[in-house]
Design a protein around this motif. Sequence first.
Motif, mmCIF file in Angstrom:
data_model
loop_
_atom_site.group_PDB
_atom_site.id
_atom_site.type_symbol
_atom_site.label_atom_id
_atom_site.label_comp_id
_atom_site.label_asym_id
_atom_site.label_seq_id
_atom_site.Cartn_x
_atom_site.Cartn_y
_atom_site.Cartn_z
ATOM 1 N N LYS A 161 0.756 -1.282 -0.042
ATOM 2 C CA LYS A 161 0.012 0.093 -0.081
ATOM 3 C C LYS A 161 0.797 1.149 0.090
ATOM 4 N N LEU A 162 0.471 2.342 -0.832
ATOM 5 C CA LEU A 162 1.358 3.459 -0.891
ATOM 6 C C LEU A 162 0.817 4.387 -0.155
ATOM 7 N N TYR A 163 1.910 5.053 0.766
ATOM 8 C CA TYR A 163 1.705 6.192 1.726
ATOM 9 C C TYR A 163 2.473 7.444 1.558
ATOM 10 N N GLY A 164 2.791 7.670 0.590
ATOM 11 C CA GLY A 164 3.735 8.848 0.274
ATOM 12 C C GLY A 164 4.264 8.938 -1.315
ATOM 13 N N LEU A 165 4.829 10.062 -1.779
ATOM 14 C CA LEU A 165 5.336 10.060 -3.121
ATOM 15 C C LEU A 165 6.536 10.944 -2.840
ATOM 16 N N PRO A 166 7.497 10.307 -3.505
ATOM 17 C CA PRO A 166 8.833 10.689 -3.655
ATOM 18 C C PRO A 166 9.013 12.107 -4.421
ATOM 19 N N ARG A 167 10.068 12.984 -4.154
ATOM 20 C CA ARG A 167 10.272 14.224 -4.989
ATOM 21 C C ARG A 167 11.495 14.072 -5.518
ATOM 22 N N ASN A 168 12.490 13.540 -5.156
ATOM 23 C CA ASN A 168 13.786 13.886 -5.832
ATOM 24 C C ASN A 168 14.346 12.592 -6.242
ATOM 25 N N THR A 169 15.420 12.524 -7.151
ATOM 26 C CA THR A 169 16.334 11.431 -7.225
ATOM 27 C C THR A 169 17.928 12.138 -6.866
ATOM 28 N N ASP A 170 18.469 11.533 -5.793
ATOM 29 C CA ASP A 170 19.508 12.410 -5.025
ATOM 30 C C ASP A 170 20.626 11.598 -5.262
ATOM 31 N N VAL A 171 21.594 12.341 -5.688
ATOM 32 C CA VAL A 171 23.014 11.830 -5.966
ATOM 33 C C VAL A 171 23.969 12.721 -4.924
ATOM 34 N N MET A 172 24.903 11.999 -4.478
ATOM 35 C CA MET A 172 25.823 12.594 -3.447
ATOM 36 C C MET A 172 27.015 12.832 -4.209
ATOM 37 N N ALA A 173 27.823 14.110 -3.857
ATOM 38 C CA ALA A 173 28.990 14.397 -4.573
ATOM 39 C C ALA A 173 29.801 15.693 -3.777
ATOM 40 N N PHE A 174 30.996 15.747 -4.629
ATOM 41 C CA PHE A 174 31.899 16.731 -4.097
ATOM 42 C C PHE A 174 31.514 18.014 -4.881
ATOM 43 N N TYR A 175 30.947 19.002 -4.199
ATOM 44 C CA TYR A 175 31.053 20.239 -5.077
ATOM 45 C C TYR A 175 32.466 21.054 -4.922
ATOM 46 N N TYR A 176 32.729 21.671 -5.942
ATOM 47 C CA TYR A 176 34.091 22.318 -5.773
ATOM 48 C C TYR A 176 34.103 23.627 -6.598
ATOM 49 N N ASN A 177 35.205 24.667 -6.205
ATOM 50 C CA ASN A 177 35.026 25.908 -6.926
ATOM 51 C C ASN A 177 36.028 25.693 -7.895
ATOM 52 N N GLU A 178 35.800 25.564 -9.353
ATOM 53 C CA GLU A 178 36.993 25.261 -10.320
ATOM 54 C C GLU A 178 37.530 26.365 -10.555
ATOM 55 N N LYS A 179 37.246 27.927 -10.029
ATOM 56 C CA LYS A 179 38.204 28.964 -10.182
ATOM 57 C C LYS A 179 39.204 28.867 -9.181
ATOM 58 N N ILE A 180 39.207 28.278 -8.166
ATOM 59 C CA ILE A 180 40.087 28.134 -7.123
ATOM 60 C C ILE A 180 40.922 27.006 -7.498
ATOM 61 N N PHE A 181 40.216 25.896 -8.086
ATOM 62 C CA PHE A 181 41.300 24.849 -8.383
ATOM 63 C C PHE A 181 42.265 25.200 -9.464
ATOM 64 N N ASN A 182 41.747 26.074 -10.546
ATOM 65 C CA ASN A 182 42.575 26.590 -11.489
ATOM 66 C C ASN A 182 43.429 27.377 -11.030
ATOM 67 N N ASP A 183 43.222 28.391 -10.248
ATOM 68 C CA ASP A 183 44.152 29.348 -9.797
ATOM 69 C C ASP A 183 45.328 29.005 -8.994
ATOM 70 N N ASN A 184 45.228 27.655 -8.370
ATOM 71 C CA ASN A 184 46.217 26.919 -7.433
ATOM 72 C C ASN A 184 46.716 25.749 -8.318
ATOM 73 N N GLY A 185 46.385 25.621 -9.528
ATOM 74 C CA GLY A 185 46.853 24.305 -10.158
ATOM 75 C C GLY A 185 46.401 23.023 -9.548
ATOM 76 N N TRP A 186 45.399 22.961 -8.910
ATOM 77 C CA TRP A 186 44.986 21.616 -8.328
ATOM 78 C C TRP A 186 43.982 21.083 -9.417
ATOM 79 N N LYS A 187 43.926 19.795 -9.262
ATOM 80 C CA LYS A 187 43.278 18.726 -10.545
ATOM 81 C C LYS A 187 42.054 18.207 -9.628
ATOM 82 N N VAL A 188 41.068 18.072 -10.300
ATOM 83 C CA VAL A 188 40.264 16.793 -9.967
ATOM 84 C C VAL A 188 40.671 15.320 -9.772
#
Length: 451
Positions: A161-188
Amino acid sequence: MKKRVLTILMAITLVISLLAGCSDKSAKTDNATKENNKAEATKGPTQSPNSSSDKITLKLFSNLPDRKNGQGLIEQMIIDEYTNKNPNVTIEVEALDEEAYKTKFRAYAMNGMPDVVSIWGQPSFLDEVLEAGVLAELKESDYANYGFVSGSLEGFKKDGKLYGLPRNTDVMAFYYNEKIFNDNGWKVPNTFEEFLDLAKQIKDAGMIPVAMDGGDGWPMAIYLTDLLVRINGNCSELISKGIRSGDFSDPVFKEAAELLRKSAEVGMFQTGYDSQDYGTAMNLFTNGQSAMFYMGSWEASMALNKDISEDVRSNVRVFTMPALANGKGKQTDIAAWNGGGYAVSANSEVKDEAIKFLNFMYQQDKLSKYGWENGVGMSAQDQSAYMTGNETILQKQFTDIVKNATSVSGTPFNDCGTSAFKTAIESEIQSLSNGTKSVDEFYKALGEACK
């Protein structure tokens, strides 16, 4: 542009077939054709409506306190649209952040629920709620044409029996600041070993490598889930077996816990991470004090959030947990699941109106459409009709992550057991990571919570 839209469509199609939880519930197909979706949107809800002349007040209890950005904005847009169409209806919103919400939800469960509530389709939250009988059963056939992705309703069911409805498909990840990475020569990083080395480089440069919401416990529990998958590949049966028996002696559990601790030891997270909350961690990233932020795809709306400085929001990018050099799992084995959603109180005095509002929210030109247009992650419904190819870079990156996924974790480790198990892991994982408890002591506490 057509190629990009096709890519996105492929990604959504792929996730339809991949999402599965730690329970044994079988997935079923909830596909809908575009023609049916359009017809359903025109037809509207099938539950019995109240008279349009009745003055009705609906109480909505939400875990989305930010009403100007992200999912809170989408929820409020739909509320405003509904009350404009139904001037006899007033919707009173009580919105708390997630941890405060869950605490008050338990009080409401004992003393009377608001009419419409946020819920999570995971055993640790929903099993006991359904046993208490506080949620109204929904008529599943009413949603046959709402375009829910295959299997996404299963976590919201009990005994079929159904009691609720889903809203999202969730994916966990690392957000990163690409400019900070580039300015410092850091790589993913391509491997977890490179990731640890990157953390040292960032820390040596005077920045916080990863902003972590460690006080709430669940993000680090998902981090642990990510590591389990990197070590062993698919871990659904391993986790289920551990929770059923209370025995976490399998070496995979120990290795994952040691890698979490090692992450903290190299200075991956900010000082005080083990007691700081969601908002603090997110502010560290959006203020440019940390180079990365470990969080779910629901925060993809950062790219459009004008409360965040242009210099940051236009440079946010994302990557998933890197693979281990000797692990069975790949970087494309992602942590993803169907989590949050909505339900109606079983004892609501305006249940018909509450279900009518719920059904209005889930018409495909509402939650799903508005969410996609505002860059709020991915819906649990087919969004293909609303894709233009002009999505934000973050939306495209998450779409590509799902498209290229070789497997998904399903329900995270901490949400696979009872609420007691969830409480144990989310309150003990800080001590594991900061070294005040041993790996054996950590898993002993989890085992005790399984009894």
